[in-house]
Design a protein around this motif. Sequence first.
Motif, PDB file in Angstrom:
ATOM      1  N   UNK A  37       0.826  -1.205   0.000  1.00 45.00           N
ATOM      2  CA  UNK A  37       0.000   0.000   0.000  1.00 45.00           C
ATOM      3  C   UNK A  37       0.862   1.258   0.000  1.00 45.00           C
ATOM      4  N   UNK A  38       2.004   1.208   0.646  1.00 46.40           N
ATOM      5  CA  UNK A  38       2.911   2.343   0.640  1.00 46.40           C
ATOM      6  C   UNK A  38       3.437   2.606  -0.772  1.00 46.40           C
ATOM      7  N   UNK A  39       3.827   1.553  -1.478  1.00 43.06           N
ATOM      8  CA  UNK A  39       4.317   1.702  -2.845  1.00 43.06           C
ATOM      9  C   UNK A  39       3.202   2.170  -3.774  1.00 43.06           C
ATOM     10  N   UNK A  40       1.986   1.659  -3.564  1.00 44.18           N
ATOM     11  CA  UNK A  40       0.854   2.091  -4.378  1.00 44.18           C
ATOM     12  C   UNK A  40       0.564   3.576  -4.154  1.00 44.18           C
ATOM     13  N   UNK A  41       0.646   4.037  -2.923  1.00 38.12           N
ATOM     14  CA  UNK A  41       0.430   5.447  -2.626  1.00 38.12           C
ATOM     15  C   UNK A  41       1.485   6.313  -3.300  1.00 38.12           C
ATOM     16  N   UNK A  42       2.699   5.804  -3.390  1.00 41.31           N
ATOM     17  CA  UNK A  42       3.763   6.544  -4.064  1.00 41.31           C
ATOM     18  C   UNK A  42       3.416   6.763  -5.536  1.00 41.31           C
ATOM     19  N   UNK A  64       0.395   6.600  -6.839  1.00 42.05           N
ATOM     20  CA  UNK A  64      -0.828   7.394  -6.906  1.00 42.05           C
ATOM     21  C   UNK A  64      -0.569   8.883  -6.697  1.00 42.05           C
ATOM     22  N   UNK A  65       0.652   9.238  -6.287  1.00 45.79           N
ATOM     23  CA  UNK A  65       0.975  10.655  -6.117  1.00 45.79           C
ATOM     24  C   UNK A  65       0.807  11.416  -7.421  1.00 45.79           C
ATOM     25  N   UNK A  66       1.154  10.780  -8.543  1.00 47.88           N
ATOM     26  CA  UNK A  66       0.979  11.422  -9.842  1.00 47.88           C
ATOM     27  C   UNK A  66      -0.497  11.653 -10.136  1.00 47.88           C
ATOM     28  N   UNK A  97      -1.871  14.544  -8.136  1.00 52.86           N
ATOM     29  CA  UNK A  97      -1.606  15.847  -8.718  1.00 52.86           C
ATOM     30  C   UNK A  97      -2.642  16.216  -9.763  1.00 52.86           C
ATOM     31  N   UNK A  98      -3.013  15.262 -10.605  1.00 43.33           N
ATOM     32  CA  UNK A  98      -4.071  15.511 -11.578  1.00 43.33           C
ATOM     33  C   UNK A  98      -5.380  15.839 -10.875  1.00 43.33           C
ATOM     34  N   UNK A  99      -5.649  15.129  -9.776  1.00 44.77           N
ATOM     35  CA  UNK A  99      -6.870  15.384  -9.023  1.00 44.77           C
ATOM     36  C   UNK A  99      -6.911  16.784  -8.443  1.00 44.77           C
ATOM     37  N   UNK A 100      -5.773  17.254  -7.919  1.00 44.28           N
ATOM     38  CA  UNK A 100      -5.712  18.618  -7.390  1.00 44.28           C
ATOM     39  C   UNK A 100      -5.974  19.623  -8.499  1.00 44.28           C
ATOM     40  N   UNK A 101      -5.324  19.418  -9.644  1.00 42.61           N
ATOM     41  CA  UNK A 101      -5.554  20.313 -10.773  1.00 42.61           C
ATOM     42  C   UNK A 101      -7.005  20.311 -11.209  1.00 42.61           C
ATOM     43  N   UNK A 102      -7.621  19.123 -11.235  1.00 43.96           N
ATOM     44  CA  UNK A 102      -9.026  19.020 -11.625  1.00 43.96           C
ATOM     45  C   UNK A 102      -9.923  19.758 -10.640  1.00 43.96           C
ATOM     46  N   UNK A 103      -9.711  19.540  -9.359  1.00 44.95           N
ATOM     47  CA  UNK A 103     -10.549  20.192  -8.342  1.00 44.95           C
ATOM     48  C   UNK A 103     -10.428  21.712  -8.421  1.00 44.95           C
ATOM     49  N   UNK A 160       4.618  16.710  -7.735  1.00 50.66           N
ATOM     50  CA  UNK A 160       5.956  16.695  -7.156  1.00 50.66           C
ATOM     51  C   UNK A 160       5.928  16.618  -5.647  1.00 50.66           C
ATOM     52  N   UNK A 161       5.002  17.360  -5.043  1.00 48.16           N
ATOM     53  CA  UNK A 161       4.893  17.332  -3.576  1.00 48.16           C
ATOM     54  C   UNK A 161       4.533  15.936  -3.090  1.00 48.16           C
ATOM     55  N   UNK A 162       3.563  15.316  -3.747  1.00 49.23           N
ATOM     56  CA  UNK A 162       3.158  13.967  -3.338  1.00 49.23           C
ATOM     57  C   UNK A 162       4.246  12.947  -3.633  1.00 49.23           C
ATOM     58  N   UNK A 163       4.899  13.055  -4.774  1.00 46.90           N
ATOM     59  CA  UNK A 163       5.984  12.131  -5.087  1.00 46.90           C
ATOM     60  C   UNK A 163       7.100  12.242  -4.060  1.00 46.90           C
ATOM     61  N   UNK A 164       7.489  13.472  -3.729  1.00 48.92           N
ATOM     62  CA  UNK A 164       8.558  13.654  -2.752  1.00 48.92           C
ATOM     63  C   UNK A 164       8.121  13.203  -1.360  1.00 48.92           C
TER      64      UNK A 164
END
Length: 484
Positions: A94-99, A101-103, A106-112, A285-289
């Motif tokens: 789940x940790x790797x999946x969340x990593x 999903x960070x990309x 970012x799309x979700x933030x832009x969409x919202x 980038x924030x989520x990936x980092x």
Amino acid sequence: MEPVPLGNEKPTTDNGATGDLGTPDETVVPVTILQRVKAAIVGGAAERETRRAVLALALPLVGSDLLQRGVNVVDALLVGRLGAAELAAVGLSQLLLMFVMALVYGLGVGATVMVAFHTGATDSRRRALAARTVLLIGVAATLVLGCSGILFSSPVARFMGADGRLLELTLDYLHVTWFLFAAYVYLHLMSAIFQGVGDTRTPLKAMVGVNLLHVLLAIPLIFGVWGFPRLGVAGAALASGLSEGVGAAWLLFVAARRGLFGGRRSGWSPEELWRTLRVGLPAMGERLLTHGMQVVYARIVIHFGVAAYAAHQVGLNIESLSFLPGLGFAKAATALVGQRLGARDADGARQSARQANLLGLGIMSAWGAAFILFPSTWVAFFTPDPDVLAYSVPLMTVMGILQPPLAVAMVVSGALRGAGETHVVLAAAILGGWCVRLPLAYFGGVAGALGMTAVWTTMILDWIVRSSIVSWRFSRLRLEKVNL
């Protein structure tokens, strides 16, 4: 939900009471300290109106996020009955999946942000173009990220310290997940679009269905009951992917029926693509980092053994009970700030951020107190393993103390995202996670031999740094000049 108008309350008299101009109000002015504190908390008509708007948007979000996290929590609860190795494998997966999903995040933030901005500006055509553009990007993201996950799961899991049975179980979970990755992508993107519109109840309904279906599938697929094969951790992954796929399909259907994607000839917009990515890329980038930091941080934790990592994963699952309400208020702040700025209402945007922050801080601080007071009870709910339980007091004490700065960092970051200031949130993540948490965790906990308590304590310092940075920036941001 339409943006709630602000600033239309009745003017106040000199004594602070609401009434007609020049007409004294009979409301008693607070005279005691307790009355003054109560008045400051409750606020005036504008504050109460904004608070209602925040709660109307945030509470369904809290429910949706809690239910979405609930899928992972249920997997941990069920798989934890199989053993510590299975529990650690699901947590690592789940940790790797969340990593990855960070990309998508970012799309979700832009969409919202863009959907909220166009909603506030009452421009349904641009809103539809933004929504359609994000879904097209989602197709590419699904293919690229899903294929990358299939190719690189094994070397990444090995880097994380997984070997032997733990590696085998982790790959069992991940290989199923990558083939169903589209379900995760579109459930998130569709929820983000609905949030931008101001409708958080529809994603909540979807997540209720996802969780019910997940439980119905997970129990037989994990344990091999009711005539189903016993698949263990692979069964948990299969149940998660199938249930979330059904939820995503339903949200797509509802959005199309409501006309959120416009007509058949609406197409997509290169301009909306650029505007969405301008906001979304720093969020990516924030989520990936952040998740990359968490991967390295987990590698430090695994240095202390499987039991330590299992305890860490249990702690993260428990913390989600407080984390998700804060995330709900953060998303509400993003949507409301975006809507208010689209309507050219800077004061309303500022007030929305403040009320969301106060509500998130209060709720998460209460959870933190519960973590500190009853540490062993929380951990025992997830696993009876005595080696894991031995870490419960230091782990839950740290989880409790970090709740206030975590709340402020999350909600104010959400407000900054709504104003398009995602690069500031990125900078805070770099400084707090990579420049504070990781160096102190390694040199203090591992090289300095101070142990797991020192490693976990660095989480508190991380969130103090982040909350300070985002609060400083938002306090100095001139919202009147923001144009997304």
